[in-house]
Scaffold this motif. Structure first.
Motif, PDB file in Angstrom:
ATOM      1  N   SER A 175      11.902  -4.853  -1.966  1.00 20.44           N
ATOM      2  CA  SER A 175      10.548  -5.385  -2.151  1.00 20.44           C
ATOM      3  C   SER A 175      10.217  -6.529  -1.193  1.00 20.44           C
ATOM      4  O   SER A 175       9.053  -6.719  -0.833  1.00 20.44           O
ATOM      5  N   ASP A 180       1.956  -7.817   2.283  1.00 17.48           N
ATOM      6  CA  ASP A 180       0.666  -7.692   1.597  1.00 17.48           C
ATOM      7  C   ASP A 180      -0.162  -6.563   2.210  1.00 17.48           C
ATOM      8  O   ASP A 180      -0.864  -5.833   1.498  1.00 17.48           O
ATOM      9  N   ARG A 183       0.969  -3.298   0.862  1.00 18.45           N
ATOM     10  CA  ARG A 183       0.546  -3.111  -0.530  1.00 18.45           C
ATOM     11  C   ARG A 183      -0.926  -2.711  -0.628  1.00 18.45           C
ATOM     12  O   ARG A 183      -1.338  -2.033  -1.569  1.00 18.45           O
ATOM     13  N   ILE A 186      -1.088   1.295  -0.235  1.00 16.75           N
ATOM     14  CA  ILE A 186      -0.169   2.138  -0.994  1.00 16.75           C
ATOM     15  C   ILE A 186      -0.772   3.521  -1.212  1.00 16.75           C
ATOM     16  O   ILE A 186      -1.956   3.654  -1.543  1.00 16.75           O
TER      17      ILE A 186
END
Length: 294
Positions: A175, A180, A183, A186
């Motif tokens: 992780s 960012d 993410r 995704i």
């Protein structure tokens, strides 16, 4: 239905059930280690082939490889630990846990070069000729070894939607390397979450393959001992500058946001370029006797 482990959506490749370990009599053997070992063996064979091609004693390179590989691993580990010290300072025993990962190629190169300096002095052989021959094996090992990062789902880059974009299961990735930006992009597919990244392992493997082909070709055109090694440093460093800039797992210079490998690559590229120019200038004055087979 559970999705594939790794996907290349734009070229239609999906890889499912890609394990990290092979069970041998109940003992887990990492594919990463197997790939690195294979790369080392192929590197030795390429160096031996180059030695034969340039009329050198192949046995010297078997002897040298035994020392250089060991010291390269030690150097790679030390380099990584130094620049990732916060991960080890509270649990020093983990420094010796190679199965937990953590090798840096520049540390390996430094360890190998230091070994070459000592070996050449002890054996009374030309250091630069030794480095010219050995770097053919080194770049071969690097080219193959990067596929260990593929199996481990590591050393990837930031988000991309280019033709080579690679999707990795979030559950299979550390992780701390998911930025960012990743993410925000995704991908949800078949009940599985993926990050979509630059496959920097692939970029570097292809770059090293091209560099290997160039060095093999240029061996017959070199003007002075050391030129192939300097060209290796120049070529590898130029590739590493841009590839390292894409990665999310950069080792940083303590107290800064500067990537150590990028800075070192810039320095090596400049120094090796100067050494090539200077070496060629001197070769024009002194001449150079070619030693390869016609």
């Amino acid at each position: 239905m559970e999705g594939a482990d790794i996907r290349f959506p734009h070229i239609g490749i999906e890889i499912g059930n890609l394990e990290r370990y092979l069970s041998v009599f109940g003992y887990p053997v990492a594919y990463y280690g197997m790939i690195i070992t294979f790369g080392m063996l192929m590197g030795y064979f390429m160096a031996s082939w180059t030695a034969k091609r340039t009329k050198q004693d192949k046995e010297l390179y078997l002897d040298f490889a035994l020392y250089a590989i060991l010291m390269a691993v030690v150097g790679a580990r030390i380099y990584y630990v130094v620049f990732e010290w916060d991960s080890y300072k509270d649990n020093l025993i983990q420094i010796f846990n190679l199965r937990g990962g953590g090798l840096a190629i520049y540390g390996g190169i430094i360890g190998g070069v230091l070994t070459a300096v000592i070996y050449a002095k002890v054996k009374k052989i030309p250091l630069l000729l030794l480095l010219d021959t050995s770097c053919i094996g080194l770049v071969t090992g690097q080219m193959i070894g990067r596929w260990g990062n593929f199996v481990n789902r590591e050393a990837f880059g930031g988000f991309t939607d280019n033709i080579f974009a690679m999707q990795l299961k979030i559950s299979e990735v550390q992780s701390k390397y998911i930025t960012d930006e990743l993410r925000k992009h995704i991908v949800h597919l078949d009940g599985t979450d993926y990050i979509q990244v630059h496959p920097t392992f692939l970029y570097e493997s292809i770059w090293n393959f091209c560099l290997l082909c160039f060095l093999i070709f240029f061996t017959k055109k070199k003007k002075f001992d050391g030129e192939i090694f300097y060209l290796y440093l120049l070529g590898y460093s130029l590739g590493r500058i841009w590839i390292e800039g894409l990665r999310t797992d950069q080792l940083k210079l303590p107290g800064t946001d500067l990537a150590v490998s990028q800075l070192l690559s810039i320095v090596l590229a400049v120094v090796s370029f100067i050494l090539i120019i200077d070496g060629r200038r001197k070769a024009r004055k002194l001449g150079y006797t070619r030693i390869w087979k016609s």
